[in-house]
Write a protein that holds these residues in place. Structure first.
Motif, mmCIF file in Angstrom:
data_model
loop_
_atom_site.group_PDB
_atom_site.id
_atom_site.type_symbol
_atom_site.label_atom_id
_atom_site.label_comp_id
_atom_site.label_asym_id
_atom_site.label_seq_id
_atom_site.Cartn_x
_atom_site.Cartn_y
_atom_site.Cartn_z
ATOM 1 N N LYS A 1 0.943 -1.273 -0.138
ATOM 2 C CA LYS A 1 -0.072 -0.068 0.014
ATOM 3 C C LYS A 1 0.803 1.220 -0.195
ATOM 4 O O LYS A 1 0.461 2.256 -0.683
ATOM 5 N N THR B 1 -9.149 4.092 -1.851
ATOM 6 C CA THR B 1 -9.247 3.783 -0.602
ATOM 7 C C THR B 1 -7.615 3.880 0.207
ATOM 8 O O THR B 1 -7.714 4.032 1.270
ATOM 9 N N PHE B 2 -6.982 3.491 -0.819
ATOM 10 C CA PHE B 2 -5.520 3.324 -0.156
ATOM 11 C C PHE B 2 -5.145 4.914 0.128
ATOM 12 O O PHE B 2 -4.515 5.097 1.339
ATOM 13 N N ARG C 1 -3.504 -6.552 7.288
ATOM 14 C CA ARG C 1 -4.641 -6.094 8.078
ATOM 15 C C ARG C 1 -4.261 -5.544 9.154
ATOM 16 O O ARG C 1 -3.380 -5.679 9.976
ATOM 17 N N LYS D 1 0.816 3.554 11.626
ATOM 18 C CA LYS D 1 1.178 2.265 11.995
ATOM 19 C C LYS D 1 2.515 1.744 12.099
ATOM 20 O O LYS D 1 3.066 1.202 12.889
ATOM 21 N N LYS E 1 -7.096 7.461 0.646
ATOM 22 C CA LYS E 1 -7.755 7.819 1.828
ATOM 23 C C LYS E 1 -7.249 7.352 3.430
ATOM 24 O O LYS E 1 -7.356 8.165 4.162
ATOM 25 N N ASP E 2 -7.079 6.225 3.283
ATOM 26 C CA ASP E 2 -6.656 5.600 4.508
ATOM 27 C C ASP E 2 -4.924 5.660 4.787
ATOM 28 O O ASP E 2 -4.519 5.080 5.790
ATOM 29 N N ARG E 3 -4.309 6.401 3.977
ATOM 30 C CA ARG E 3 -2.812 6.453 4.143
ATOM 31 C C ARG E 3 -2.237 6.859 5.619
ATOM 32 O O ARG E 3 -1.252 6.387 5.950
ATOM 33 N N THR E 4 -2.967 7.869 6.082
ATOM 34 C CA THR E 4 -2.392 8.344 7.408
ATOM 35 C C THR E 4 -2.507 7.351 8.358
ATOM 36 O O THR E 4 -1.708 7.109 9.250
ATOM 37 N N LYS E 5 -3.557 6.109 8.471
ATOM 38 C CA LYS E 5 -3.661 5.290 9.270
ATOM 39 C C LYS E 5 -2.501 4.244 9.036
ATOM 40 O O LYS E 5 -1.899 4.162 10.451
ATOM 41 N N PHE E 6 -2.063 3.694 8.101
ATOM 42 C CA PHE E 6 -1.318 2.750 8.017
ATOM 43 C C PHE E 6 0.233 3.219 7.850
ATOM 44 O O PHE E 6 1.007 2.679 8.365
#
Length: 524
Positions: free
Chosen positions: A17, A46-47, A69, A57, A49-54
């Motif tokens: 990702k 989606t990637f 996941r 992490k 949009k969610d980039r900050t999350k992963f």
């Protein structure tokens, strides 16, 4: 016609990702990136949009980059406890097998009150995936080599490879080393043998100890303000004290902890950001240094584990020189007490802090540079500082002082000054995690690092009345008069006295100006 519902859904790891997101950031068109990685435009969106999350992490090292996941563990507190233990073991370069991790997980689960938890092979695999852990089989030969054979070969390998890359982009002014040491701040010469080799995990002696963190650069031009950790958060002797020559913190054992070290790191990082500097900080792998915060201006480099006495500059004479100066201050205090009719009591935390800071600032630039060169990190030609030792006169004076005190206090003949200096070298400076401490760290307790305002049995000098600025100026003048009657006073002493005088005069002037303005506003 094939049923679309039976189409196998592809899973992407965090690493994949991130590669997709980096490709978009590089300027490529989204449609081209989607084709390159074989994904649909909606998946790409989606990637992004969610980039900050992963990204967060992976940056926090809470998951491995291969993980597909970001689902949390079913027993999250067990997971965190096992990972905290694993980090402690990993920092010591000890390889562990999957069965060892499963046994540790069961022990910690029982301590946390989970009777139904089973550390199955499936749980172990999920634990590994969550934290990006690669387990290897450990043979007896490898274990012996890791535990007993880490020495000069490992240091030479580090000198020849990793350290060259680390220092390549930094000047000696911007390469720093930080390290902690323990100090028995009330140690008497006659108690040297009893203190030597004492790790001081607790008990009565813990009330007589401090932990001090020091940091300096390779050129010897910058020594950072020391951080000193004691047991009492509000010692009686520091009442009404607003300025100290160091940063002071406290916890139950007077140890360096991850929270305290990270707080110090963040403060240094903020100072470097304000100064628009970037520095390299070399540290060891003690438990307080394992989980670092995100830093903008500090690149952290770890010294080779289990052999930091060889490549760590502060361990090669800098801290020792500081302790020589501190012990000489203690001896002076004892000598004054022996020849004074007044009961001066023991050295309290306030006085110890002053003397430790004074000892640190007295370490010469030549000493610092010499120790960095001895560590093999900075070649001689990179520094212009004269590294020749010229401390024979101070050493002779200290030895005379030692013999005077030793004779007066009946110190055994087999105890020498160097024994007195190194008596607390074996003090533990950071907690080595055991199961109960790991569990305690999992609990959200407000009193985790709570320290009392007054330690039972703490011996303090009587609380002195607050000195006014007028009295302080008068005392400076008396000190000036006393020095004028002495022979051979160095110009630097008068210069320092002038600096104190100027500071006090500026302060009293500002106080008078502020009071006049206040009076003027009140009359209106």
């Amino acid at each position: 016609m094939a049923n679309k519902g039976n189409k196998k859904r592809r899973q992407f790891s965090l690493e994949e990702k991130m590669k997709v997101v980096e490709a978009v950031d590089s300027g490529k068109r989204k449609g081209d990136v989607a084709k390159e990685f074989g994904i649909t435009p909606s998946t790409l969106s989606t990637f992004l949009k969610d980039r900050t999350k992963f990204e967060e992490k992976v940056r926090e090292a809470s998951v491995g980059p291969q993980r597909k996941r970001m689902r949390n563990a079913l027993y999250d507190d067990i997971d965190k406890a096992v990972f905290a233990w694993f980090q402690e073991i990993h920092a010591k370069n000890i390889l562990v097998t999957g069965s060892v991790i499963r046994k540790k997980a069961l022990n910690l689960a029982n301590m946390l009150g989970y009777d139904n938890f089973q550390a199955s092979v499936g749980w172990l695999n999920r634990f590994r995936d969550r934290h990006g852990i690669a387990l290897k089989a450990v043979c007896r030969e490898d274990s012996d080599r890791l535990m007993n054979g880490l020495g000069i070969d490992k240091v030479n390998e580090w000198h020849a490879g990793e350290i060259i890359k680390l220092i390549a982009d930094y000047s000696p002014d911007d390469i720093f080393n930080a390290d902690e040491t323990g100090v028995f701040f009330q140690l008497l010469p006659q108690h040297t043998l009893a203190a030597k080799g004492d790790h001081c995990r607790g008990g009565k002696k813990a009330k007589q100890r401090l932990t001090a963190l020091f940091c300096c650069n390779a050129s010897g031009t910058e020594k950072m303000r020391p951080l000193i950790v004691g047991r009492s958060a509000n010692p009686h002797c520091l009442k009404n004290v607003r300025s100290l020559p160091c940063d002071y913190r406290a916890n139950q054992w007077a140890w360096m902890t991850q929270d305290l070290f990270n707080e110090w790191l963040m403060q240094v990082d903020a100072r470097m950001k304000r100064a628009e500097r970037r520095i390299l900080l070399l540290i060891d792998n003690c438990s307080a240094h394992n989980m670092l915060p995100r830093l903008e201006r500090i690149q952290v480099g770890y010294l080779p584990s289990n052999c930091t006495a060889v490549p760590q500059p502060l361990n090669l004479g800098i801290i020792h020189t500081m302790k020589v100066r501190y012990r000489s201050y203690l001896l002076t205090q004892l000598l004054l007490k022996l020849h004074s009719s007044e009961d001066q009591g023991k050295v309290d935390i306030g006085r110890a802090i002053d003397m430790i800071a004074a000892a640190w600032w007295s370490v010469k630039q030549s000493t610092v540079v010499r120790c960095w060169q001895k560590a093999g990190i900075i070649p001689t030609e990179l520094t212009d500082c004269d590294t020749e030792a010229a401390a024979s006169e101070p050493e002779v004076a200290i030895e005379k002082l030692w013999h005077s005190v030793a004779l007066a206090t009946c110190v055994p003949n087999e105890i020498h000054f160097q024994d007195f200096v190194t008596a607390d070298d074996d003090l533990i400076i950071a907690p080595e995690l055991i199961d109960t401490e790991i569990i305690q760290g999992m609990e959200d307790a407000e009193n985790r690092d709570e320290a009392g305002s007054e330690e039972e049995g703490e011996v303090s000098l009587p609380l002195q009345p607050k000195i006014t600025i007028t009295e302080a100026i008068s005392n400076v003048q008396k000190l000036r008069q006393f020095l004028s009657t002495c022979v051979g006073v160095p110009d630097t002493v008068f210069g320092q006295l002038n600096g104190i005088d100027e500071y006090l005069m500026r302060k009293v002037t500002q106080t008078l100006v502020d009071s006049k303005i206040t009076d003027l506003l009140q009359t209106k």
